[in-house]
Motif scaffolding. Sequence first.
Motif, PDB file in Angstrom:
ATOM      1  N   GLU A 164       0.814  -1.307   0.167  1.00 19.52           N
ATOM      2  CA  GLU A 164       0.022  -0.057   0.042  1.00 19.52           C
ATOM      3  C   GLU A 164       0.904   1.185  -0.009  1.00 19.52           C
ATOM      4  O   GLU A 164       0.565   2.309  -0.729  1.00 19.52           O
ATOM      5  CB  GLU A 164      -0.979  -0.241   1.124  1.00 19.52           C
ATOM      6  CG  GLU A 164      -2.016  -1.184   1.182  1.00 19.52           C
ATOM      7  CD  GLU A 164      -2.790  -1.283   2.507  1.00 19.52           C
ATOM      8  OE1 GLU A 164      -2.442  -0.311   3.461  1.00 19.52           O
ATOM      9  OE2 GLU A 164      -3.757  -1.964   2.373  1.00 19.52           O
ATOM     10  N   ALA A 165       2.050   1.279   0.907  1.00 25.43           N
ATOM     11  CA  ALA A 165       2.670   2.340   0.701  1.00 25.43           C
ATOM     12  C   ALA A 165       3.414   2.780  -0.550  1.00 25.43           C
ATOM     13  O   ALA A 165       3.524   3.882  -0.940  1.00 25.43           O
ATOM     14  CB  ALA A 165       4.094   2.140   1.859  1.00 25.43           C
ATOM     15  N   PHE A 166       3.787   1.503  -1.323  1.00 26.23           N
ATOM     16  CA  PHE A 166       4.561   1.843  -2.556  1.00 26.23           C
ATOM     17  C   PHE A 166       3.402   2.262  -3.344  1.00 26.23           C
ATOM     18  O   PHE A 166       3.715   2.975  -4.517  1.00 26.23           O
ATOM     19  CB  PHE A 166       5.109   0.657  -3.305  1.00 26.23           C
ATOM     20  CG  PHE A 166       6.573   0.472  -2.401  1.00 26.23           C
ATOM     21  CD1 PHE A 166       7.577   1.284  -2.957  1.00 26.23           C
ATOM     22  CD2 PHE A 166       6.820  -0.474  -1.624  1.00 26.23           C
ATOM     23  CE1 PHE A 166       8.655   1.129  -2.332  1.00 26.23           C
ATOM     24  CE2 PHE A 166       8.129  -0.558  -1.220  1.00 26.23           C
ATOM     25  CZ  PHE A 166       9.389   0.360  -1.337  1.00 26.23           C
ATOM     26  N   ALA A 167       2.396   1.807  -3.470  1.00 27.49           N
ATOM     27  CA  ALA A 167       1.038   2.494  -4.254  1.00 27.49           C
ATOM     28  C   ALA A 167       0.784   4.030  -4.061  1.00 27.49           C
ATOM     29  O   ALA A 167       0.332   4.655  -4.873  1.00 27.49           O
ATOM     30  CB  ALA A 167       0.080   1.518  -4.121  1.00 27.49           C
ATOM     31  N   GLU A 168       0.746   4.212  -2.661  1.00 28.30           N
ATOM     32  CA  GLU A 168       0.409   5.536  -2.184  1.00 28.30           C
ATOM     33  C   GLU A 168       1.497   6.715  -2.303  1.00 28.30           C
ATOM     34  O   GLU A 168       1.000   7.959  -2.528  1.00 28.30           O
ATOM     35  CB  GLU A 168       0.011   5.804  -0.967  1.00 28.30           C
ATOM     36  CG  GLU A 168      -1.608   4.899  -0.646  1.00 28.30           C
ATOM     37  CD  GLU A 168      -1.994   4.713   0.730  1.00 28.30           C
ATOM     38  OE1 GLU A 168      -1.540   5.750   1.333  1.00 28.30           O
ATOM     39  OE2 GLU A 168      -2.655   3.833   1.013  1.00 28.30           O
ATOM     40  N   LEU A 169       2.681   6.526  -2.116  1.00 25.70           N
ATOM     41  CA  LEU A 169       3.543   7.301  -1.919  1.00 25.70           C
ATOM     42  C   LEU A 169       4.121   8.030  -3.472  1.00 25.70           C
ATOM     43  O   LEU A 169       4.039   7.149  -4.322  1.00 25.70           O
ATOM     44  CB  LEU A 169       4.840   6.935  -1.439  1.00 25.70           C
ATOM     45  CG  LEU A 169       4.862   6.592   0.238  1.00 25.70           C
ATOM     46  CD1 LEU A 169       5.936   5.719   0.603  1.00 25.70           C
ATOM     47  CD2 LEU A 169       4.908   7.938   0.798  1.00 25.70           C
ATOM     48  N   ASP A 170       4.599   9.096  -3.622  1.00 24.26           N
ATOM     49  CA  ASP A 170       5.043   9.612  -4.897  1.00 24.26           C
ATOM     50  C   ASP A 170       6.332   9.011  -5.366  1.00 24.26           C
ATOM     51  O   ASP A 170       7.441   9.338  -4.980  1.00 24.26           O
ATOM     52  CB  ASP A 170       5.485  11.008  -4.652  1.00 24.26           C
ATOM     53  CG  ASP A 170       5.460  11.819  -6.254  1.00 24.26           C
ATOM     54  OD1 ASP A 170       5.804  11.128  -6.969  1.00 24.26           O
ATOM     55  OD2 ASP A 170       5.262  13.170  -6.139  1.00 24.26           O
ATOM     56  N   MET A 171       6.356   8.148  -6.461  1.00 20.08           N
ATOM     57  CA  MET A 171       7.404   7.287  -7.097  1.00 20.08           C
ATOM     58  C   MET A 171       8.209   8.203  -7.976  1.00 20.08           C
ATOM     59  O   MET A 171       9.121   7.664  -8.445  1.00 20.08           O
ATOM     60  CB  MET A 171       6.870   5.946  -7.525  1.00 20.08           C
ATOM     61  CG  MET A 171       6.491   5.136  -6.397  1.00 20.08           C
ATOM     62  SD  MET A 171       7.980   4.647  -5.363  1.00 20.08           S
ATOM     63  CE  MET A 171       7.160   4.862  -3.708  1.00 20.08           C
ATOM     64  N   THR A 172       7.970   9.622  -8.095  1.00 23.76           N
ATOM     65  CA  THR A 172       8.654  10.374  -8.924  1.00 23.76           C
ATOM     66  C   THR A 172       9.903  10.908  -8.141  1.00 23.76           C
ATOM     67  O   THR A 172      10.681  11.563  -8.562  1.00 23.76           O
ATOM     68  CB  THR A 172       7.901  11.670  -9.482  1.00 23.76           C
ATOM     69  OG1 THR A 172       7.366  12.406  -8.393  1.00 23.76           O
ATOM     70  CG2 THR A 172       6.715  11.398 -10.373  1.00 23.76           C
ATOM     71  N   SER A 173       9.756  10.653  -6.638  1.00 21.63           N
ATOM     72  CA  SER A 173      10.897  11.100  -5.959  1.00 21.63           C
ATOM     73  C   SER A 173      12.146  10.237  -6.120  1.00 21.63           C
ATOM     74  O   SER A 173      11.992   9.036  -6.575  1.00 21.63           O
ATOM     75  CB  SER A 173      10.478  10.691  -4.396  1.00 21.63           C
ATOM     76  OG  SER A 173      11.410  10.855  -3.721  1.00 21.63           O
ATOM     77  N   GLU A 174      13.122  11.009  -5.976  1.00 25.39           N
ATOM     78  CA  GLU A 174      14.346  10.076  -6.270  1.00 25.39           C
ATOM     79  C   GLU A 174      14.731   8.973  -5.195  1.00 25.39           C
ATOM     80  O   GLU A 174      15.573   8.315  -5.038  1.00 25.39           O
ATOM     81  CB  GLU A 174      15.579  11.187  -6.395  1.00 25.39           C
ATOM     82  CG  GLU A 174      15.562  12.021  -7.932  1.00 25.39           C
ATOM     83  CD  GLU A 174      16.705  12.630  -8.170  1.00 25.39           C
ATOM     84  OE1 GLU A 174      18.069  12.565  -7.241  1.00 25.39           O
ATOM     85  OE2 GLU A 174      16.666  13.390  -9.190  1.00 25.39           O
ATOM     86  N   VAL A 175      14.460   9.668  -3.753  1.00 23.03           N
ATOM     87  CA  VAL A 175      14.638   8.905  -2.847  1.00 23.03           C
ATOM     88  C   VAL A 175      13.372   8.440  -1.944  1.00 23.03           C
ATOM     89  O   VAL A 175      12.388   9.270  -1.799  1.00 23.03           O
ATOM     90  CB  VAL A 175      15.812   9.672  -1.778  1.00 23.03           C
ATOM     91  CG1 VAL A 175      16.990   9.874  -2.436  1.00 23.03           C
ATOM     92  CG2 VAL A 175      15.157  10.982  -1.452  1.00 23.03           C
ATOM     93  N   LEU A 176      13.549   7.284  -1.081  1.00 25.33           N
ATOM     94  CA  LEU A 176      12.770   7.020  -0.227  1.00 25.33           C
ATOM     95  C   LEU A 176      13.293   7.245   1.244  1.00 25.33           C
ATOM     96  O   LEU A 176      14.462   6.791   1.467  1.00 25.33           O
ATOM     97  CB  LEU A 176      12.401   5.516  -0.291  1.00 25.33           C
ATOM     98  CG  LEU A 176      11.277   4.911   0.874  1.00 25.33           C
ATOM     99  CD1 LEU A 176       9.982   5.806   0.555  1.00 25.33           C
ATOM    100  CD2 LEU A 176      11.373   3.338   0.493  1.00 25.33           C
TER     101      LEU A 176
END
Length: 281
Positions: A164-176
């Motif tokens: 769910e986290a990977f689905a909701e967070l902004d994956m255009t970010s360079e870092v987690l």
Amino acid sequence: MPFSAQPPASGERYALSASLDNARHLSSLLRAVHFQDHATCLATASGLRVTVEDAKCIQANAFIQAEIFQEFSVQEESVMFRISLSVLLDCLTIFGTSSLPGTSTALRMCYRGYGYPLMLFLEEGGVVTVCKINTQEPDELLDFDFCSTKVVNKIILQSEGLREAFAELDMTSEVLQITMSPDKPYFRLSTFGNAGSAHLDYPRDSDLMEAFHCNQTQTNRYKISLLKPSTKALALSCKVSIRTDAQGFLSLQYMIRNEDGQICFVEYYCCPDENITEAEL
């Protein structure tokens, strides 16, 4: 006669021999670490470990315990070789990736030792295919030295929570950014993408949290490009153990249960992003 019952040809001695009633159990695990073409295989009496690395920053290990196989025999203390993972997967799925109900692809795998090819005997519906895959000298693997005594923080989470986290967070970010702490926010995932910052918090008493052992507050950032390959294992898993050491190295250990109820593990090690300074956190 099933492969596990067939003796090797007269006079042949294999350093490694193994058989599986269902080759899909192996191919699905190997796909979970298939983000580079080549892998290093290490066989010991306890089972088979397949290791894939990239850029000296990330390492993935698929562990297939000896008990998963119907037969598993290693004649030396350890047997190690490098192989094309892409070719191995192509061979394992030579009859297709999905079998008809009630059918499966049986596998017998044999390796005579240094300089010899890996032999695969695959049988489905009475049809047998033999594959020979060239092996290579194994490269020296990274040693993340990630032993349990050096773990600073550890949580075990049901995998659906991380999916769910990977689905909701902004994956255009360079870092987690991962924060683990004995105090609030306990476990926080953050991204910094085109739409701004996003945070997802998990309280220590969350229904998704199976274990929570945090000794000190740590905030580390990891390149999302390095973590993305691990989502293959995440999709297959039921639980994930997330650990960090004092240097911020990250271990993601995924527990995967196959359709027969057997459990295997895929583990990813990832270096923290060295470009981030303390002042930026």
